[in-house]
Design an enzyme around this catalytic site. Structure first.
Site, PDB file in Angstrom:
ATOM      1  N   TYR A 182      -5.974   2.871  37.693  1.00 34.62           N
ATOM      2  CA  TYR A 182      -6.518   3.803  38.693  1.00 34.62           C
ATOM      3  C   TYR A 182      -7.603   4.621  38.026  1.00 34.62           C
ATOM      4  CZ  TYR A 182      -6.584   7.811  41.955  1.00 34.62           C
ATOM      5  OH  TYR A 182      -6.955   8.795  42.848  1.00 34.62           O
ATOM      6  N   ASP A 233     -11.496   4.598  30.502  1.00 31.56           N
ATOM      7  CA  ASP A 233     -11.007   5.731  31.289  1.00 31.56           C
ATOM      8  C   ASP A 233      -9.852   6.344  30.504  1.00 31.56           C
ATOM      9  OD1 ASP A 233      -9.786   7.510  32.957  1.00 31.56           O
ATOM     10  OD2 ASP A 233      -9.928   6.240  34.744  1.00 31.56           O
ATOM     11  N   LYS A 254      -7.793  15.902  32.666  1.00 31.90           N
ATOM     12  CA  LYS A 254      -6.425  16.302  32.325  1.00 31.90           C
ATOM     13  C   LYS A 254      -6.355  17.240  31.115  1.00 31.90           C
ATOM     14  CE  LYS A 254      -4.291  12.384  34.711  1.00 31.90           C
ATOM     15  NZ  LYS A 254      -3.549  12.829  35.856  1.00 31.90           N
TER      16      LYS A 254
HETATM   17  N1  PMP Z   1      -8.374   8.030  35.897  1.00 35.24           N
HETATM   18  C1  PMP Z   1      -7.097   8.026  35.468  1.00 35.24           C
HETATM   19  C2  PMP Z   1      -6.712   7.107  34.354  1.00 35.24           C
HETATM   20  C3  PMP Z   1      -6.163   8.857  36.065  1.00 35.24           C
HETATM   21  O1  PMP Z   1      -4.891   8.833  35.633  1.00 35.24           O
HETATM   22  C4  PMP Z   1      -6.560   9.721  37.108  1.00 35.24           C
HETATM   23  C5  PMP Z   1      -5.604  10.651  37.794  1.00 35.24           C
HETATM   24  N2  PMP Z   1      -4.288  10.510  37.559  1.00 35.24           N
HETATM   25  C6  PMP Z   1      -7.900   9.695  37.513  1.00 35.24           C
HETATM   26  C7  PMP Z   1      -8.779   8.845  36.870  1.00 35.24           C
HETATM   27  C8  PMP Z   1      -8.395  10.584  38.598  1.00 35.24           C
HETATM   28  O2  PMP Z   1      -8.411  11.902  38.168  1.00 35.24           O
HETATM   29  P1  PMP Z   1      -8.366  13.105  39.226  1.00 35.24           P
HETATM   30  O3  PMP Z   1      -7.026  13.075  39.870  1.00 35.24           O
HETATM   31  O4  PMP Z   1      -8.618  14.308  38.378  1.00 35.24           O
HETATM   32  O5  PMP Z   1      -9.477  12.886  40.185  1.00 35.24           O
END
Ligand code: PMP
Length: 450
Positions: free
Chosen positions: A161, A256, A284
């Site tokens: 994701y 990512d 995060k």
């Molecule tokens: N990339 C990864 C690997 C994630 O785990 C997340 C959210 N859990 C996101 C992108 C998206 O981040 P956000 O919820 O801050 O938009």
């Protein structure tokens, strides 16, 4: 350590899994105010057959709900809180910044402080741009990669994701095709078709696609340790293969590290696996619990971003001083000697304790863990990709979740998420969790769990 808050009357196991009166009241109103009662879907607890608790405050390893009941938190706001809740250094930094003003929309020193730490932690990042969420960072990285390579296609992996930007809210099409299909109404089929979705950890399929279409591909995006199908580590050689093939074809390799950055190691997964991606996405932990995202990489690529280059991307609250100060304070704490070693020890003991408890109760389970992120899959055997992850027994996970919540342990409300251990999870807290886990495992085996 604070005195334990009053627990449910009689300490009955199931009570803490039920909403108390104040949570119930707030939930009723929230459902009239917000779609599904929440402002982000997984919080609604639908995947585990429960109703969410309203959280009033956090302290160290604990969450306290609106009824004053205490839980050991293994979610940590979905990853940011690696020092636990309300860490004094982070709170002090945020307070100090806030007293000087909440936002300027102009450069401030805190941005420089955080930027300096990010670049020092991840040598593959020669320039960084701060944004306000992981979604925004991933979306911007895709735009930049397309602009830089003058190509349209992107590759992502099934079960990873990268936030909810249209180009990334895409799943594998059926059969042999790798063309993505929208995972949400509102994402156009024509945009989704520019995203190829491949099985995680499958080097043969990746090689074939790069052979056939490598020269049309702008970027290959990957969670170097997948966390969004539950934790699935990369197979030996997988990330190296991504690096090699992208180099050959001129596609950008985008890690990512929203979840893994400063989590699996201070330098992220790229430090552990010793790979230099072209671009990195962070969020995060970087923001110390405030809304911060970032994307960065080789200077030559980042120079294409406005105002230095033509690729447009902007943000009213980007580089927000309070968020930058909190993030910088959190990274300063993490850079101190021994933090990751202690995290490793407590995470190993906790995660392996979960596995032992389930095995003792004869519940099929598979543990995946990289540092302080882990998942117990209710699955017989290895989980190395999305297809295997989705064979897990989600009903059993729901029972495990409810049985632990009932005993004051707060897990992610879905089988397909990581749980996170923080530096505030001391050996005594881990003991507390494992005692609850042994009882919960017996309840899962009996088919119970409130
Ligand atoms: N990339 C990864 C690997 C994630 O785990 C997340 C959210 N859990 C996101 C992108 C998206 O981040 P956000 O919820 O801050 O938009």
């Amino acid at each position: 350590m604070p005195a334990p808050a009053p627990q449910a009357p009689g300490g009955a196991a199931a009570d803490l899994a039920q909403q108390g009166p104040r949570s119930r009241e707030l939930w009723a109103e929230a459902q009239r105010l917000f779609p599904g009662g929440v402002n982000s879907p997984v919080r609604a607890f639908r995947a585990v057959g429960a109703e969410p608790l309203f959280i009033e405050r956090g302290e160290g390893p604990y969450l306290y709900d609106a009824d004053g009941r205490r839980y050991v938190d293994l979610v940590g706001s979905w990853g940011p809180l690696i020092l636990g809740h309300a860490h004094p250094a982070v709170v002090a930094a945020a307070k100090q910044a806030l007293e000087k003003g909440s936002s300027f929309g102009a450069p401030c020193e805190y941005e420089v402080q955080l930027g300096r730490r990010v670049l020092a932690a991840m040598p593959a990042m020669e320039r960084v741009r701060f944004v306000s969420s992981g979604t925004e960072a991933a979306m911007s990285a895709v735009r930049l990669a397309r602009a830089y390579t003058e190509r349209d296609l992107i590759v992502k992996f099934e079960g990873c994701y990268h936030g909810h930007a249209d180009a990334l809210l895409v799943a594998a099409g059926s059969g042999a095709t790798t063309l993505g299909v929208p995972t949400s109404p509102g994402v156009t089929a024509s945009l989704a078709a520019l995203t190829l979705v491949l099985p995680f950890n499958d080097m043969e399929v990746f090689d074939r696609v790069m052979r056939e279409r490598g020269r049309e591909i702008a970027a290959v995006l990957v969670e170097p340790v997948a966390g969004n199908m539950g934790v699935v580590p990369p197979r030996f050689g997988f990330l190296e293969r991504l690096r090699r093939r992208t180099e050959e074809s001129g596609a950008l390799l985008v890690f990512d590290e929203v979840m893994t950055g400063f989590r699996v190691a201070y330098g992220g997964a790229q430090a552990i696996y010793d790979i230099r991606p072209d671009l990195t996405i962070l969020s995060k932990i970087l923001g110390g619990g405030f809304p911060v995202g970032a994307y960065g990489g080789r200077a030559e690529i980042m120079r294409r971003i406005a105002p230095e280059g033509p690729v447009y991307q902007a943000g009213t609250l980007s580089g927000n001083p309070v968020a930058m100060a909190a993030g910088a304070a959190q990274l300063t704490e993490l850079a101190k000697a021994g933090v990751y070693q202690r995290l490793e020890e407590s995470s190993a003991r906790l995660a392996e304790g979960f596995l032992d408890a389930l095995r003792e109760a004869k519940v099929p389970a598979y543990l995946a863990r990289v540092g302080s992120m882990a998942t117990v899959f209710f699955h017989d055997g290895e989980v190395s990709d999305y297809a295997q992850a989705t064979r897990s027994d989600t009903q059993a996970y729901g029972r495990w979740f409810r049985a632990l919540l009932g005993r004051g342990v707060y897990l992610p409300p879905s089988q397909f998420e990581a749980f996170f251990v923080s530096a505030a999870h001391t050996p005594a807290v881990v003991d507390e969790v494992l005692a609850a886990a042994r009882a919960a495992a017996r309840e899962v085996a009996a088919g119970g769990g409130a």
